[in-house]
Structure formats: C-alpha cells, structure tokens
Design a protein around this motif. Structure first.
Motif, PDB file in Angstrom:
ATOM      1  N   GLN A  97      65.295 -31.662 -52.383  1.00  8.89           N
ATOM      2  CA  GLN A  97      64.216 -31.648 -53.579  1.00  8.89           C
ATOM      3  C   GLN A  97      63.249 -30.565 -53.429  1.00  8.89           C
ATOM      4  O   GLN A  97      62.887 -30.041 -54.538  1.00  8.89           O
ATOM      5  N   ASP A  98      62.581 -30.442 -52.340  1.00 11.76           N
ATOM      6  CA  ASP A  98      61.549 -29.365 -52.313  1.00 11.76           C
ATOM      7  C   ASP A  98      62.138 -27.896 -52.291  1.00 11.76           C
ATOM      8  O   ASP A  98      61.361 -27.328 -52.701  1.00 11.76           O
ATOM      9  N   PHE A  99      63.239 -27.746 -51.690  1.00  9.40           N
ATOM     10  CA  PHE A  99      63.760 -26.294 -51.553  1.00  9.40           C
ATOM     11  C   PHE A  99      65.198 -26.189 -52.380  1.00  9.40           C
ATOM     12  O   PHE A  99      65.731 -25.300 -52.583  1.00  9.40           O
ATOM     13  N   GLY A 100      65.059 -26.965 -53.710  1.00 10.76           N
ATOM     14  CA  GLY A 100      66.242 -26.947 -54.459  1.00 10.76           C
ATOM     15  C   GLY A 100      66.455 -25.864 -55.447  1.00 10.76           C
ATOM     16  O   GLY A 100      67.329 -25.466 -55.974  1.00 10.76           O
ATOM     17  N   SER A 101      65.110 -25.072 -55.517  1.00  9.54           N
ATOM     18  CA  SER A 101      65.260 -23.688 -56.449  1.00  9.54           C
ATOM     19  C   SER A 101      65.748 -22.670 -55.595  1.00  9.54           C
ATOM     20  O   SER A 101      66.067 -21.532 -56.282  1.00  9.54           O
ATOM     21  N   LEU A 102      65.974 -22.656 -54.332  1.00 12.51           N
ATOM     22  CA  LEU A 102      66.698 -21.910 -53.661  1.00 12.51           C
ATOM     23  C   LEU A 102      68.313 -22.079 -53.357  1.00 12.51           C
ATOM     24  O   LEU A 102      68.755 -22.941 -53.473  1.00 12.51           O
ATOM     25  N   LYS A 103      68.995 -20.898 -52.968  1.00 13.22           N
ATOM     26  CA  LYS A 103      70.279 -21.068 -52.700  1.00 13.22           C
ATOM     27  C   LYS A 103      70.495 -21.089 -51.185  1.00 13.22           C
ATOM     28  O   LYS A 103      70.199 -20.461 -50.245  1.00 13.22           O
ATOM     29  N   PHE A 104      71.108 -22.327 -50.870  1.00 16.91           N
ATOM     30  CA  PHE A 104      71.301 -22.613 -49.344  1.00 16.91           C
ATOM     31  C   PHE A 104      72.536 -21.719 -48.776  1.00 16.91           C
ATOM     32  O   PHE A 104      73.573 -22.002 -49.307  1.00 16.91           O
ATOM     33  N   LEU A 105      71.889 -20.811 -47.896  1.00 16.72           N
ATOM     34  CA  LEU A 105      73.190 -20.329 -47.193  1.00 16.72           C
ATOM     35  C   LEU A 105      74.035 -21.307 -46.135  1.00 16.72           C
ATOM     36  O   LEU A 105      75.241 -21.046 -46.053  1.00 16.72           O
ATOM     37  N   GLU A 106      73.156 -22.078 -45.735  1.00 13.04           N
ATOM     38  CA  GLU A 106      73.621 -23.241 -45.044  1.00 13.04           C
ATOM     39  C   GLU A 106      72.762 -24.349 -44.768  1.00 13.04           C
ATOM     40  O   GLU A 106      71.465 -24.000 -45.055  1.00 13.04           O
ATOM     41  N   LEU A 107      73.161 -25.513 -44.804  1.00 14.98           N
ATOM     42  CA  LEU A 107      72.348 -26.711 -44.845  1.00 14.98           C
ATOM     43  C   LEU A 107      72.948 -27.808 -43.935  1.00 14.98           C
ATOM     44  O   LEU A 107      74.080 -28.187 -44.538  1.00 14.98           O
ATOM     45  N   TYR A 108      72.346 -28.292 -42.725  1.00 15.10           N
ATOM     46  CA  TYR A 108      73.054 -29.559 -41.995  1.00 15.10           C
ATOM     47  C   TYR A 108      72.209 -30.386 -41.452  1.00 15.10           C
ATOM     48  O   TYR A 108      71.090 -29.827 -40.967  1.00 15.10           O
ATOM     49  N   GLU A 109      72.606 -31.402 -40.854  1.00  9.01           N
ATOM     50  CA  GLU A 109      71.852 -32.235 -39.837  1.00  9.01           C
ATOM     51  C   GLU A 109      72.733 -32.336 -38.462  1.00  9.01           C
ATOM     52  O   GLU A 109      73.894 -32.711 -38.714  1.00  9.01           O
ATOM     53  N   THR A 110      71.994 -32.386 -37.343  1.00  4.57           N
ATOM     54  CA  THR A 110      72.719 -32.595 -36.326  1.00  4.57           C
ATOM     55  C   THR A 110      71.768 -32.890 -35.285  1.00  4.57           C
ATOM     56  O   THR A 110      70.895 -33.047 -35.371  1.00  4.57           O
ATOM     57  N   GLU A 111      72.736 -33.379 -34.180  1.00  3.79           N
ATOM     58  CA  GLU A 111      72.043 -33.623 -32.955  1.00  3.79           C
ATOM     59  C   GLU A 111      72.049 -32.317 -31.979  1.00  3.79           C
ATOM     60  O   GLU A 111      72.753 -31.655 -32.015  1.00  3.79           O
ATOM     61  N   VAL A 112      70.916 -32.270 -31.246  1.00  4.83           N
ATOM     62  CA  VAL A 112      70.699 -30.829 -30.524  1.00  4.83           C
ATOM     63  C   VAL A 112      69.916 -31.291 -29.281  1.00  4.83           C
ATOM     64  O   VAL A 112      69.147 -32.402 -29.466  1.00  4.83           O
TER      65      VAL A 112
END
Length: 203
Positions: free
Chosen positions: A166-181
């Motif tokens: 929602q906040d960054f939807g105007s951008l093109k995501f080159l990568e986006l993910y959720e992970t354990e680190v």
C-alpha cells in the motif's frame, strides 16, 4: 521516542554493530554510486559503508546521540556524512534530491509512517531506488522466544506485506519477500527474526 533513542545510543558501544546490514550490503553494491538518503539511520553503520563506496551520503535521525556516534564512525573510516537531526518534514529535503533511499529498520510511528514514506518517495529522482529491511508482524513470535533479537515491542510498528504494498505501490518492486533471518547486528539484533525485504524503483 527522542528521549528513548538518546538514552539507548548514549554509550561507547555500537548497539547494532559497526558493519552494514547484510541485505543492504548485498543489494546496494550492485548499483553505481550516486546520492543516497538514510532514514532513521541511528549510529551510522550503513551510511558510513555507503560513503566508503563513493556515494554522496545524507542521513537523518531524531536522536542527537545517534548523530554523534555516526560522525565518530565516519571519522574512524575517513569519510564524510551530511547527518541531520529532527523530524523528516523539517529537514530541508526537496523532491528529486536523491538517487536512492535506505530504510533499514526505520519503524516510524504509525501516525506519521504513511506520510513519511510518501515524502521519501518524492525525494527520489526518476529510476531512483529504495532499499528496505524491516521487522514483519510475524516477528512478535520470535521476540517472545528471544528478546535479544530486538525490534519494536508495539506490534503496530511492525510491517505487513499489505502495508508495504500500500505505501510503496507506486514503485516497481525489483524484489519483495518476507523471510526468517539470523541477525548478528551487535547486541541490538541477535538471533532469529522475521523481516520483510525489498528493492524498489521509482517509475
């Protein structure tokens, strides 16, 4: 919050260490140098690294103690930073000032977060990049098991994928993910946690 962070940073120890965030390091080094803004930069580990990579670096935080630590680290590495203290709308940045913005554990208060994200996007030039890593809503489970992993205790300050889109939807995501680190960032972030990561580009 200003008092909280001033107290936290008022020590010789670098709470989150002196080396850059692993994800930021791995993605940032793929791009040619330009001008970058570090939001809520704290003690300066990422900003100093960028300056060593020949980027022109600007940073901000609400904590004056954070600035002292960052400038000390910059002096150690013989680089320069433009580090400002205060709230984002009052720091004198203009539209199109930067080629990149770093948001590494920049968990702004909920009441200003969306506005701050919009401002940061506006400061980017066309094709400008945002490098992001922040704790996800799932991180609460990890905190309960191991408080040493750090992160906001208020769940509202943690991110969901929906909020990011929602906040960054105007951008093109080159990568986006959720992970354990497995975080090893000083004593402030030590152990397994849950994060959201992305690199995005302004269209």
């Amino acid at each position: 919050m200003k008092e909280f962070w001033n107290d936290r940073y008022n020590s010789e120890e670098y709470i989150y260490g002196e080396v850059p965030n692993e994800y930021f390091h791995s993605r940032f080094t793929q791009f040619d140098p330009g001008e970058i803004l570090f939001a809520a930069e704290g003690e300066g580990r990422n900003a100093v690294f960028a300056a060593k990579c020949d980027w022109k670096v600007t940073a901000f935080d609400i904590s004056a103690e954070a600035k002292k630590k960052a400038e000390k680290l910059a002096k150690k590495h013989e680089v320069g930073l433009d580090y400002r203290v205060g709230e984002l709308p009052d720091l004198g940045f203009e539209k199109g000032d930067f080629d990149a913005v770093s948001l590494v554990y920049a968990h702004f208060p909920v009441e200003v977060r969306k506005n701050y994200h919009e401002l940061l996007i506006s400061y980017l030039r066309r094709d400008g990049l945002i490098f992001f890593e922040g704790f996800s809503k799932k991180h609460k489970i990890y905190q309960e098991k191991n408080p040493a992993v750090g992160g906001p205790k208020d769940e509202a300050l943690l991110f969901s994928m929906e909020e990011i889109k929602q906040d960054f939807g105007s951008l093109k995501f080159l990568e986006l993910y959720e992970t354990e680190v497995d975080l090893k960032e000083g004593n402030g972030h030590d152990g397994l946690g849950a994060v959201i990561r992305f690199v995005a580009q302004k269209k």
